[in-house]
Design a protein around this motif. Structure first.
Motif, short mmCIF file in Angstrom:
data_model
loop_
_atom_site.label_atom_id
_atom_site.label_comp_id
_atom_site.label_asym_id
_atom_site.label_seq_id
_atom_site.Cartn_x
_atom_site.Cartn_y
_atom_site.Cartn_z
N ARG A 167 6.29 30.88 28.05
CA ARG A 167 6.72 29.64 28.71
C ARG A 167 8.01 29.12 28.09
O ARG A 167 8.92 28.64 28.80
CB ARG A 167 5.63 28.57 28.62
CG ARG A 167 6.08 27.21 29.11
CD ARG A 167 5.02 26.14 28.92
NE ARG A 167 4.04 26.18 29.98
CZ ARG A 167 3.02 25.32 30.09
NH1 ARG A 167 2.85 24.39 29.16
NH2 ARG A 167 2.17 25.40 31.09
N ALA A 168 8.13 29.21 26.75
CA ALA A 168 9.36 28.78 26.07
C ALA A 168 10.55 29.62 26.51
O ALA A 168 11.67 29.11 26.67
CB ALA A 168 9.18 28.85 24.56
N ARG A 169 10.33 30.92 26.70
CA ARG A 169 11.41 31.79 27.17
C ARG A 169 11.93 31.32 28.53
O ARG A 169 13.15 31.24 28.75
CB ARG A 169 10.90 33.24 27.27
CG ARG A 169 11.94 34.23 27.78
CD ARG A 169 11.33 35.61 27.99
NE ARG A 169 10.32 35.61 29.04
CZ ARG A 169 10.61 35.69 30.35
NH1 ARG A 169 11.87 35.76 30.76
NH2 ARG A 169 9.63 35.69 31.24
N GLU A 170 10.99 31.01 29.42
CA GLU A 170 11.39 30.55 30.76
C GLU A 170 12.01 29.15 30.70
O GLU A 170 13.02 28.89 31.36
CB GLU A 170 10.18 30.54 31.68
CG GLU A 170 9.61 31.94 31.93
CD GLU A 170 8.31 31.90 32.72
OE1 GLU A 170 7.73 30.79 32.87
OE2 GLU A 170 7.88 32.97 33.20
N ARG A 171 11.42 28.27 29.91
CA ARG A 171 11.91 26.89 29.81
C ARG A 171 13.34 26.84 29.27
O ARG A 171 14.19 26.09 29.78
CB ARG A 171 10.98 26.10 28.90
CG ARG A 171 11.35 24.63 28.70
CD ARG A 171 10.63 24.07 27.48
NE ARG A 171 11.09 24.71 26.24
CZ ARG A 171 10.27 24.98 25.22
NH1 ARG A 171 8.98 24.70 25.28
NH2 ARG A 171 10.77 25.56 24.14
N ASP A 172 13.61 27.65 28.24
CA ASP A 172 14.92 27.64 27.59
C ASP A 172 15.89 28.65 28.19
O ASP A 172 16.99 28.84 27.65
CB ASP A 172 14.76 27.89 26.09
CG ASP A 172 13.96 26.78 25.40
OD1 ASP A 172 13.85 25.69 25.99
OD2 ASP A 172 13.45 27.02 24.28
#
Length: 281
Positions: free
Chosen positions: A169-174
């Motif tokens: 999720r962090a990969r997609e968010r950032d």
């Protein structure tokens, strides 16, 4: 009974399928129902009930839960409704389905399945399974024995909460490319390597389907890193294994052996005394 229904409760979907627990193979096509908005206990209960009725298998049912599970109770609720905290979820699902339900943490279930039937098969050492998705789940297995509820996604890396910083999720968010995300994941794995020295890391969750994009970037000094093999079926398989009793429930209280009643020794008989000899006899 070797074919057992496994159900995997996820943030976006609840999936189930019958599993041959001797081989780790699904014996029918898995069925997926969207997770109800908010994932409140009663709403999730109804979906689990639907899956049990759909497959119509007799016997026990294994169910995963995305949080800490101890002796059938759910003790955390990071990505589901707060009413799960402290709930006897074993009893909730058992009453709803009429089957004996066995609950296990979702990452622990995936770890058991990968260690027995997947990428960790035959590994005689310490295996650390990490599932990267909405958060980071973890399962620590030493010589086939699960150490439950490790929740290593909640470690802190200096000022960074691991799963908030390094999950998928962090990969997609950032908006990170795979090389940028891999640098974060590698920092996290290096910290775990320092703490636990596993022989093998198994990387699961949604990103395991895209291993060619990140595998070349995750390099550690000592531990090997491989993608999970069972993909989205790992939780279902591990839940069925738990329900079948092919692995012991690691959160169950240890059986206490009752010490034997002390025995009172029989009184010792005094030696018979001879009558004194008469003089002159």
């Amino acid at each position: 009974m070797s074919v057992i229904l496994g159900i995997d409760i996820g943030g976006s979907g609840i999936k189930g399928a019958p599993v041959d627990t001797r081989t780790g193979q699904l014996t029918a096509e898995r069925r997926r129902i969207p997770t109800p908005e908010g994932a409140a206990p009663d709403d999730v209960k109804r979906v689990v009930q639907q899956l049990v009725e759909h497959f119509g298998l007799p016997g026990p049912v294994g169910v995963t839960f995305p949080g800490i599970v101890q002796r059938g109770h759910t003790l955390s609720a990071a990505n589901v409704h707060p009413d799960w905290v402290g709930l006897n979820a074993d009893a909730l699902f058992t009453d709803a389905t009429g089957h004996d339900v066995h609950l296990i943490n979702d990452a622990d279930a995936a770890g058991l399945a990968e260690a027995r039937f997947g990428a960790g098969q035959g590994e005689d050492g310490t295996v650390l399974v990490l599932t990267f998705g909405t958060g980071i789940g973890s399962a620590l297995i030493h010589r086939g024995v699960l150490i439950p509820n490790t929740e290593l996604g909640h470690l802190w890396l200096r000022d960074k909460h691991a799963e908030t910083w390094a999950s998928d999720r962090a990969r997609e968010r950032d908006d990170l490319n795979w090389k940028q995300w891999s640098k974060r994941a590698c920092t996290y794995l290096q910290h775990l390597e320092l703490l636990f020295s596993p022989d093998l890391f198994i990387i699961g969750g949604g990103i395991s389907k895209k291993a060619e994009k990140w595998q070349g970037h995750l390099k550690l000094d000592r531990s090997r890193v491989v993608p999970a093999r069972l993909l989205n079926e790992a939780g279902i398989i591990g839940a069925a294994m738990m329900a079948a009793g092919t692995v012991p429930d690691p959160t169950a209280p240890a059986e206490r052996t009752t010490p034997a009643e002390p025995t009172t020794p029989a009184p010792r008989k005094s030696p018979a005394r001879r009558a004194p000899r008469k003089a002159g006899s």
